[in-house]
Design a protein around this motif. Structure first.
Motif, PDB file in Angstrom:
ATOM      1  N   UNK A 133       0.766  -1.290   0.035  1.00  0.00           N
ATOM      2  CA  UNK A 133      -0.111  -0.090   0.026  1.00  0.00           C
ATOM      3  C   UNK A 133       0.736   1.072   0.038  1.00  0.00           C
ATOM      4  N   UNK A 134       0.551   2.213  -0.808  1.00  0.00           N
ATOM      5  CA  UNK A 134       1.245   3.526  -0.751  1.00  0.00           C
ATOM      6  C   UNK A 134       0.990   3.992   0.563  1.00  0.00           C
ATOM      7  N   UNK A 135       1.938   4.914   1.047  1.00  0.00           N
ATOM      8  CA  UNK A 135       2.182   5.564   2.284  1.00  0.00           C
ATOM      9  C   UNK A 135       1.008   6.914   2.150  1.00  0.00           C
ATOM     10  N   UNK A 136       1.230   7.395   0.885  1.00  0.00           N
ATOM     11  CA  UNK A 136       0.348   8.370   0.464  1.00  0.00           C
ATOM     12  C   UNK A 136      -1.268   8.205   0.930  1.00  0.00           C
ATOM     13  N   UNK A 137      -1.654   6.845   0.386  1.00  0.00           N
ATOM     14  CA  UNK A 137      -3.024   6.529   0.560  1.00  0.00           C
ATOM     15  C   UNK A 137      -3.361   6.251   2.092  1.00  0.00           C
ATOM     16  N   UNK A 138      -2.373   5.728   2.754  1.00  0.00           N
ATOM     17  CA  UNK A 138      -2.692   5.609   4.285  1.00  0.00           C
ATOM     18  C   UNK A 138      -2.649   7.186   4.912  1.00  0.00           C
ATOM     19  N   UNK A 139      -1.850   7.946   4.370  1.00  0.00           N
ATOM     20  CA  UNK A 139      -1.878   9.331   5.179  1.00  0.00           C
ATOM     21  C   UNK A 139      -3.400  10.029   4.718  1.00  0.00           C
ATOM     22  N   UNK A 140      -3.869   9.812   3.528  1.00  0.00           N
ATOM     23  CA  UNK A 140      -4.815  10.529   3.133  1.00  0.00           C
ATOM     24  C   UNK A 140      -6.106  10.103   3.944  1.00  0.00           C
ATOM     25  N   UNK A 141      -6.050   8.775   4.067  1.00  0.00           N
ATOM     26  CA  UNK A 141      -7.284   8.021   4.911  1.00  0.00           C
ATOM     27  C   UNK A 141      -7.019   8.544   6.277  1.00  0.00           C
ATOM     28  N   UNK A 142      -6.012   8.977   6.953  1.00  0.00           N
ATOM     29  CA  UNK A 142      -5.824   9.447   8.228  1.00  0.00           C
ATOM     30  C   UNK A 142      -6.483  10.728   8.200  1.00  0.00           C
ATOM     31  N   UNK A 143      -6.395  11.608   7.245  1.00  0.00           N
ATOM     32  CA  UNK A 143      -6.996  13.017   7.513  1.00  0.00           C
ATOM     33  C   UNK A 143      -8.335  13.186   6.775  1.00  0.00           C
ATOM     34  N   UNK A 144      -8.960  11.873   6.474  1.00  0.00           N
ATOM     35  CA  UNK A 144     -10.205  11.992   5.941  1.00  0.00           C
ATOM     36  C   UNK A 144     -10.509  12.208   4.631  1.00  0.00           C
ATOM     37  N   UNK A 145      -9.537  12.205   3.813  1.00  0.00           N
ATOM     38  CA  UNK A 145      -9.557  12.802   2.274  1.00  0.00           C
ATOM     39  C   UNK A 145     -10.057  11.332   1.482  1.00  0.00           C
ATOM     40  N   UNK A 146      -9.954  10.162   1.858  1.00  0.00           N
ATOM     41  CA  UNK A 146     -10.389   9.138   1.394  1.00  0.00           C
ATOM     42  C   UNK A 146     -10.962   8.322   2.303  1.00  0.00           C
ATOM     43  N   UNK A 147     -12.171   7.242   1.631  1.00  0.00           N
ATOM     44  CA  UNK A 147     -12.542   6.367   2.712  1.00  0.00           C
ATOM     45  C   UNK A 147     -12.089   5.178   2.838  1.00  0.00           C
ATOM     46  N   UNK A 148     -11.162   4.854   1.862  1.00  0.00           N
ATOM     47  CA  UNK A 148     -10.361   3.514   2.052  1.00  0.00           C
ATOM     48  C   UNK A 148      -9.356   3.373   1.384  1.00  0.00           C
ATOM     49  N   UNK A 149      -8.380   2.723   1.532  1.00  0.00           N
ATOM     50  CA  UNK A 149      -7.075   2.351   0.823  1.00  0.00           C
ATOM     51  C   UNK A 149      -7.271   1.159  -0.169  1.00  0.00           C
ATOM     52  N   UNK A 150      -6.177   1.308  -1.107  1.00  0.00           N
ATOM     53  CA  UNK A 150      -6.024   0.231  -2.102  1.00  0.00           C
ATOM     54  C   UNK A 150      -4.723  -0.356  -1.846  1.00  0.00           C
ATOM     55  N   UNK A 151      -4.834  -1.578  -2.332  1.00  0.00           N
ATOM     56  CA  UNK A 151      -3.488  -2.426  -2.178  1.00  0.00           C
ATOM     57  C   UNK A 151      -3.267  -3.089  -3.580  1.00  0.00           C
ATOM     58  N   UNK A 152      -2.084  -3.824  -3.645  1.00  0.00           N
ATOM     59  CA  UNK A 152      -1.891  -4.674  -4.814  1.00  0.00           C
ATOM     60  C   UNK A 152      -1.310  -5.818  -4.043  1.00  0.00           C
ATOM     61  N   UNK A 153      -1.713  -6.731  -4.728  1.00  0.00           N
ATOM     62  CA  UNK A 153      -1.460  -8.258  -4.012  1.00  0.00           C
ATOM     63  C   UNK A 153      -0.736  -9.284  -4.657  1.00  0.00           C
ATOM     64  N   UNK A 154       0.040 -10.039  -3.914  1.00  0.00           N
ATOM     65  CA  UNK A 154       1.046 -11.105  -4.688  1.00  0.00           C
ATOM     66  C   UNK A 154       0.867 -12.461  -3.998  1.00  0.00           C
TER      67      UNK A 154
END
Length: 803
Positions: free
Chosen positions: A380-401
């Motif tokens: 997961x990108x840390x940018x998404x995690x940080x955006x979630x923390x401040x309420x800019x996005x409702x969920x994070x996305x990931x890439x799976x292996x």
């Protein structure tokens, strides 16, 4: 069919048959490759036309008795063919098998398509297979590892990779992709490694304590006697050359110059089960534990505890990473925590994580966090995690292996810090079947959006055809809509969103659930929409949808509700009118009661004036006469005094009658009958007339107004007085009865009767009749046969209450 191959060009026709070397005239299929070779297939075997000549290359000999079902060419110019059971690629001068469906006679390869980097196979009885290039490389027994079990991987300052396994340490050469040296450690599995200097590596084991690899020589340093536990899960080097050793049972041990300082629960640590150790910018130790959260040690080795009670996602901590002013903490069971200052933000599968049970975590230095789990590796990108923390996005996305991308096993190893190794352009993750290598280059690439389909509709647990009218009867209690998504990369990991227009216009995230449930839907028209999203955030271009309606009950229809509204308005109006009329009646009753009270007062006043006043006046006149007679002579004094006495008695009787009529205790028919009977008996006892009384022993407690009682009593009193004065009777019968809500009195005598018409129209009889008639009663007086008079009084009591 039976003519071979015909080539047509601007020069005419060329027929390739047995005369030109074609081994079979029954041709099944043709294919022209990028080298302009014509591949010819028969029911069995194949041939090639190259440079205008029919040849049977040596690489086709193995297929002489085999049917070739399809042929294609990849982007590198390699010709690939399929038989009913396997697929082959022409590499050099040989067809090499690269895919096989097994020995089942039912499963057959029928078609092959090569598209981009993928090869697709259509089969009979086994669906579609997709073969694609691995995104993951692996280190396993094929690369010289002593077994499948790998427990740790570590890179030293000389960029050598060390792999810990069961009782062995492997020195692995990444360039040669093989193990170059194996060291035996007869004690136990290797769980953790730490370099103290270029020649010395500390080794933590599962059951044999702490060991040392010094100049490629292994020896034991400490065990349970020195450390308090033989299970070493983590080792960290301090700047002063000492080592911090995390044990699974006795907290941490600081080792310096072969001396050991133990810090455990007795010294304030929240748990003795230490899972990981890191150091922040202030050189403070962060100790992750199993069951006790995180302990931060200051320079005096005093722990500050951060646990679930203080907002941490879980108390089982597996990994800690310090990133500028943010600390990331992975947990086994609660997902991920982000600590910034005093703020803690938690992430779980509900917020987009792939798994809540995280075994290890690594930062690749490119703005991404990697996580190992029991079901693969995700990033997961840390940018998404940080955006979630401040309420800019409702969920994070990931890439799976996972195994789909080429891992030997989805299940990663846990228990230690050394299960991941982050290198410049790739990640090494320890699994239960070796080590998987994931290149960062495989993170790029555009995904194909998933497609969504509505599969099934169930009404009250009954499947409804999707091509039906989709209009359902009233009372549809339970509705289920089953749907699915197609994504050849993330089929089982798709997330779904749906909305039911007509009920709610907001999209609902239901995760991987493939059914929507609705109960007690109100009547109306609805449209169900569903879309899918891949873990990386690629959403369906078009949602799948169905439209249906639920019919209303009769009482839910508009016309019925309008009619009901009118009825309701009418009922309200009727109720209002009833209440108004009732209030008016109550007001009238009150006025009538006041009027009745006034009438009763006037009657009492009149009675007192007419009767008591007359008697009192009589007493006054008699007193004056007596006084005058006394002055003149005393002859008539006794007579005068007797008259005064009699008048006084009449006053008392009249007063008693008035008080009896007014007293509310007497407002019942039994009291009236008793009083009248007593009066009649006492009145006739003063005469020579014999009285016979017939009064019921018991009478119901029926209310009777004072005015009615008084009028009935006066009529009977007048009748008794007439009998005594005029009838010359010797026998009188008084009869009282109550029946059918009527009270009846009769007086019968054996006197001389009445003389018509004089008595019929006398004032006394007229008043008697009027008193009864004004109260709704019946009055009758007539001559009795054979002689005497018969008087009957009957009054209805239907408007009176039984109490």
């Amino acid at each position: 069919n039976n003519k071979g191959v015909v080539k047509i060009n601007n020069k005419g026709l060329v027929v390739y048959d047995e005369y030109l070397g074609l081994p079979n005239k029954f041709v099944y299929d043709l294919f022209v490759d990028s080298a302009n070779r014509v591949w010819i297939f028969f029911s069995e075997g194949a041939a090639v036309i190259e440079n205008g000549k029919v040849i049977l290359p040596e690489f086709l000999y193995k297929f002489q008795k085999t049917a070739i079902t399809s042929i294609a060419e990849d982007k590198n110019g390699r010709v690939c063919i399929t038989t009913i059971s396997a697929a082959y690629a022409l590499i050099g001068n040989e067809f090499v098998e690269f895919f096989n469906v097994g020995n089942s006679k039912e499963v057959r390869l029928q078609e092959m398509m090569i598209w981009n980097d993928d090869i697709w196979f259509g089969t009979k009885e086994a669906g579609i297979f997709r073969l694609r290039a691995n995104k993951v490389q692996n280190i396993s027994e094929e690369n010289g590892l002593p077994g499948k079990i790998v427990s740790a991987v570590f890179q030293d300052s000389q960029n050598r990779v060390w792999i810990g396994s069961e009782k062995k340490i492997v020195l692995y050469d990444q360039n040669k992709r093989k193990a170059v040296k194996i060291f035996d450690l007869p004690a136990s599995d290797i769980l953790s490694l730490c370099e103290l200097n270029p020649n010395k590596i500390l080794i933590g084991t599962r059951t044999a304590g702490l060991w040392e690899l010094n100049n490629l020589q292994i020896k034991k340093l400490a065990g349970k006697n020195e450390l308090g536990s033989n299970l070493i899960r983590s080792i960290v080097k301090n700047d002063d050359g000492s080592a911090v050793i995390g044990t699974n049972g006795n907290g941490i041990v600081i080792m310096k110059n072969e001396k050991f300082l133990i810090i455990n629960r007795e010294k304030g640590l929240s748990s003795n089960l230490v899972s990981c150790i890191t150091k922040d910018k202030q050189n403070q130790l962060w100790i992750g534990t199993t069951g006790g959260g995180v302990n931060i040690l200051n320079s005096q080795n005093k722990p500050v505890i951060i646990n679930k009670a203080k907002g941490l996602a879980h108390n089982n901590v597996t990994s800690i990473i310090h990133d500028d002013n943010i600390t990331w903490i992975a947990t086994n069971g609660g997902g991920l925590s982000r600590i910034r200052g005093k703020e803690i933000i938690n992430y779980t599968i509900n917020n987009g994580l792939y798994e809540n049970r995280i075994f290890n975590m690594a930062d690749d230095g490119n703005g991404r966090l990697w996580f190992t789990t029991r079901k693969g590796v995700f990033v997961i990108s840390k940018d998404q995690l940080n955006k979630f923390a401040v309420g800019k996005i409702a969920k994070v996305n990931y890439q799976l292996f996972t195994k789909t991308e080429g891992m030997l096993s989805d299940e990663c190893q846990t228990l230690t810090m050394q299960t991941v190794l982050m290198q410049q352009s790739q990640l090494l993750a320890v699994t239960t079947s070796g080590i998987s290598i994931i290149s960062f280059a495989n993170l790029a690439g555009k995904e194909i959006a998933p497609k969504v389909f509505v599969d099934e509709l169930r009404i009250n647990s009954r499947t409804v055809p999707l091509d039906s009218s989709m209009s359902f009867i009233p009372g549809t209690e339970n509705l289920e809509i089953h749907y699915s998504g197609i994504s050849f990369d993330h089929g089982k990991n798709l997330s779904f969103y749906y909305k039911l227009t007509g009920l709610d216009d907001k999209w609902t995230n239901v995760g991987s659930r493939r059914a929507a449930y609705f109960t007690h839907l109100p009547p109306g028209k609805y449209t169900f929409n569903v879309k899918a999203e891949t873990p990386q955030g690629t959403i369906s271009i078009l949602p799948a949808s169905i439209t249906f309606s639920i019919e209303p009950f009769l009482y839910q229809r508009i016309w019925f509700q309008i009619l009901l509204a009118f009825l309701f308005i009418g009922a309200v109006a009727g109720t209002v009118r009833y209440i108004s009329v009732r209030k008016l009646r109550l007001k009238l009753d009150k006025i009538e009661a006041q009027a009745a009270l006034e009438r009763e007062r006037m009657r009492i006043s009149k009675d007192m004036h007419d009767e008591l006043g007359a008697e009192l006046t009589k007493i006054g006149l008699l007193s004056e006469i007596a006084k005058n007679n006394f002055r003149n002579s005393q002859r008539n004094l006794e007579v005068d005094l007797d008259r005064i006495t009699e008048a006084s008695r009449d006053v008392a009787i009249t007063m008693d009658e008035i008080v009896w009529a007014v007293n509310p205790k007497n407002d019942k028919i039994d009291k009236l009958c008793g009083y009248i009977a007593s009066y009649v008996q006492e009145y006739f006892s003063l005469t020579d007339i014999h009285l016979t009384l017939r009064v019921p022993d018991t009478l119901p407690e029926v209310f009777m107004s004072a005015d009615l009682r008084h009028n009935v009593f006066l009529v009977i009193k007048e009748a008794a007085n007439n009998i005594v004065k005029h009838s010359k009777a010797k026998e009188v019968v008084f009869d009282a009865r109550y029946f059918d809500n009527n009270l009846e009195f009769t007086l019968t005598d054996d006197g001389i009767g009445i003389c018509d018409p004089v008595d019929e129209f006398g004032n006394g009889l007229i008043n008697m009749r009027k008193r009864i008639k004004d109260n709704g009663g019946y009055f009758e007086i007539k001559n009795n046969i054979p002689k005497g008079t018969f008087v009957k009084i009957s009054v209805p009591l239907i408007n009176h209450t039984i109490v």
